[in-house]
Design a protein around this motif. Structure first.
Motif, PDB file in Angstrom:
ATOM      1  N   PRO A 152       0.645  -1.104   0.131  1.00 60.67           N
ATOM      2  CA  PRO A 152       0.159   0.081   0.083  1.00 60.67           C
ATOM      3  C   PRO A 152       0.765   1.230  -0.004  1.00 60.67           C
ATOM      4  CG  PRO A 152      -0.715  -1.681   1.490  1.00 60.67           C
ATOM      5  CD  PRO A 152       0.478  -2.394   1.084  1.00 60.67           C
ATOM      6  N   HIS A 153       0.585   2.243  -0.835  1.00 57.96           N
ATOM      7  CA  HIS A 153       1.486   3.496  -1.119  1.00 57.96           C
ATOM      8  C   HIS A 153       0.357   4.537  -1.755  1.00 57.96           C
ATOM      9  CE1 HIS A 153       1.620   1.654  -4.914  1.00 57.96           C
ATOM     10  NE2 HIS A 153       1.727   2.966  -5.365  1.00 57.96           N
ATOM     11  N   GLN A 154       1.012   5.543  -1.601  1.00 50.55           N
ATOM     12  CA  GLN A 154       0.399   6.757  -2.302  1.00 50.55           C
ATOM     13  C   GLN A 154       1.442   7.190  -3.403  1.00 50.55           C
ATOM     14  OE1 GLN A 154       0.164   9.008   1.151  1.00 50.55           O
ATOM     15  NE2 GLN A 154      -1.916   9.328   1.143  1.00 50.55           N
ATOM     16  N   ASP A 155       0.690   7.643  -4.585  1.00 53.63           N
ATOM     17  CA  ASP A 155       1.816   7.703  -5.668  1.00 53.63           C
ATOM     18  C   ASP A 155       2.522   9.035  -5.537  1.00 53.63           C
ATOM     19  OD1 ASP A 155       1.183   5.586  -6.945  1.00 53.63           O
ATOM     20  OD2 ASP A 155      -0.212   6.259  -8.617  1.00 53.63           O
ATOM     21  N   GLY A 156       1.739   9.973  -4.721  1.00 52.02           N
ATOM     22  CA  GLY A 156       2.396  11.412  -4.234  1.00 52.02           C
ATOM     23  C   GLY A 156       3.530  11.504  -3.555  1.00 52.02           C
ATOM     24  N   VAL A 241      -4.725   5.543  -1.352  1.00 47.65           N
ATOM     25  CA  VAL A 241      -3.979   4.511  -0.945  1.00 47.65           C
ATOM     26  C   VAL A 241      -4.302   3.491  -1.653  1.00 47.65           C
ATOM     27  CG1 VAL A 241      -3.555   2.899   1.076  1.00 47.65           C
ATOM     28  CG2 VAL A 241      -3.827   5.320   1.512  1.00 47.65           C
ATOM     29  N   HIS A 242      -3.443   2.519  -2.501  1.00 46.68           N
ATOM     30  CA  HIS A 242      -3.506   1.732  -3.231  1.00 46.68           C
ATOM     31  C   HIS A 242      -2.567   0.522  -3.264  1.00 46.68           C
ATOM     32  CE1 HIS A 242      -1.430   4.150  -5.691  1.00 46.68           C
ATOM     33  NE2 HIS A 242      -1.234   3.369  -6.721  1.00 46.68           N
ATOM     34  N   TYR A 243      -2.644  -0.492  -3.677  1.00 38.28           N
ATOM     35  CA  TYR A 243      -1.711  -1.569  -3.556  1.00 38.28           C
ATOM     36  C   TYR A 243      -2.227  -2.710  -4.975  1.00 38.28           C
ATOM     37  CZ  TYR A 243      -5.224  -3.539  -0.419  1.00 38.28           C
ATOM     38  OH  TYR A 243      -6.351  -3.879   0.369  1.00 38.28           O
TER      39      TYR A 243
END
Ligand code: FE2
Length: 290
Positions: A152-156, A241-243
């Protein structure tokens, strides 16, 4: 006249993502996939640096290979394609590639044409970017059996701007399902904002760091799978938040992704962001609209 409907724009602002099925035709998808296979076949993959060594000298080589890839077409290995002793575990080096980056959109005419397409320009403009700059592109393979998960992460965090402005566009080049490691997203999580910055360390230190260094503990309770047919576009807010999970299936899960940041006055792209381009090749603006 807009490309997106007011409902789609509202959905994006509410949820932080937007799924647009059938953005590309089957023929367009096939053309891009075939073209990537041609690039892989032509490339000298024996020159690709490994990603899994702990040896200091090789690690520095790997860091440089990655950090200097902002204006190149470079190939990155899938970690699980290699044994610890350096033995290739798949039948063909082309099946051992995790991704290709990070300037296909500027250095390859076919990927350039789809990345600067007027529909792309309209979408990011309608979602709020006044001067959309195309910062990076990646072709992602998530190979059968060995394609690794993405935490899980944020591209920003990785395309950091002040204030946050990053928007990701991600195209499915295969039917993406739970079986082959589709995207997952936490609807509404973009409202948390981006608080973590992945950046180059201050000299004389080399390499990169996360600031703050502690990993966020995301609440994934409400995460939803984004099962996307081939040709779909998913638009991702930079703070969403995506993964994605491992691909344990025998099916590939190819995708093409670009990231766009705001280029208007007052929005800062820090000089210590990991992704930098040579001064003579700055980010280009997407000026096309439909
Ligand atoms: Fe991402």
């Amino acid at each position: 006249m807009t490309f997106l409907t007011s409902e789609q724009i509202a959905f994006f602002h509410e949820n932080g993502f937007l799924h647009l099925p059938n953005f590309w035709t089957g023929d367009q998808v096939s053309e891009l996939r075939d073209h990537m296979q041609d690039l892989l076949t032509t490339a000298d993959l024996t020159q690709v640096h490994s990603i899994f060594t702990t040896d200091d000298q090789t690690r520095k080589l790997n860091d440089d290979y990655f950090l200097n890839s902002g204006y190149t077409i470079r190939y990155f290995w899938e970690e699980k394609a290699w044994a610890k002793d350096g033995q290739l575990l798949v039948s063909d080096r082309r099946l051992a590639i995790n991704k290709v980056g990070h300037a296909l959109h500027d250095l390859d005419p076919l990927f350039q044409s789809v990345s600067y397409d007027g529909k792309v320009g309209s979408i990011v403009h309608e979602l709020g970017l006044e001067h959309p700059l195309l910062a990076q592109s990646m072709y992602i393979f998530k190979q059968p059996h060995i394609g690794g998960s993405v935490n899980p992460h944020q591209d920003g965090t990785f395309l950091y701007t002040e204030p946050q402005s990053c928007i990701g566009l991600w195209w499915a080049l295969d039917d993406c399902s739970l079986e082959n490691g589709c995207l997952w997203a936490v609807p509404g999580s973009h409202r948390l904002g981006v608080h973590r910055h992945y950046r180059r360390r201050d000299p004389p230190l080399d390499g990169t760091e996360f600031v703050p260094s502690e990993q966020e503990q995301w609440d994934l309770t409400n995460a939803v799978p984004l099962e996307t047919p081939k040709g779909s576009l998913v638009v991702l807010h930079g703070a969403l938040v995506h993964y994605s999970a491992d691909n344990l299936s025998d099916k590939p899960r190819h995708a093409y992704a670009i990231h766009i940041v705001e280029g208007k006055e007052g929005v800062v792209y820090p000089k210590n962001n990991w992704l930098q381009r040579p001064p003579e090749h700055p980010f280009n603006e997407i000026v096309n609209r439909v």
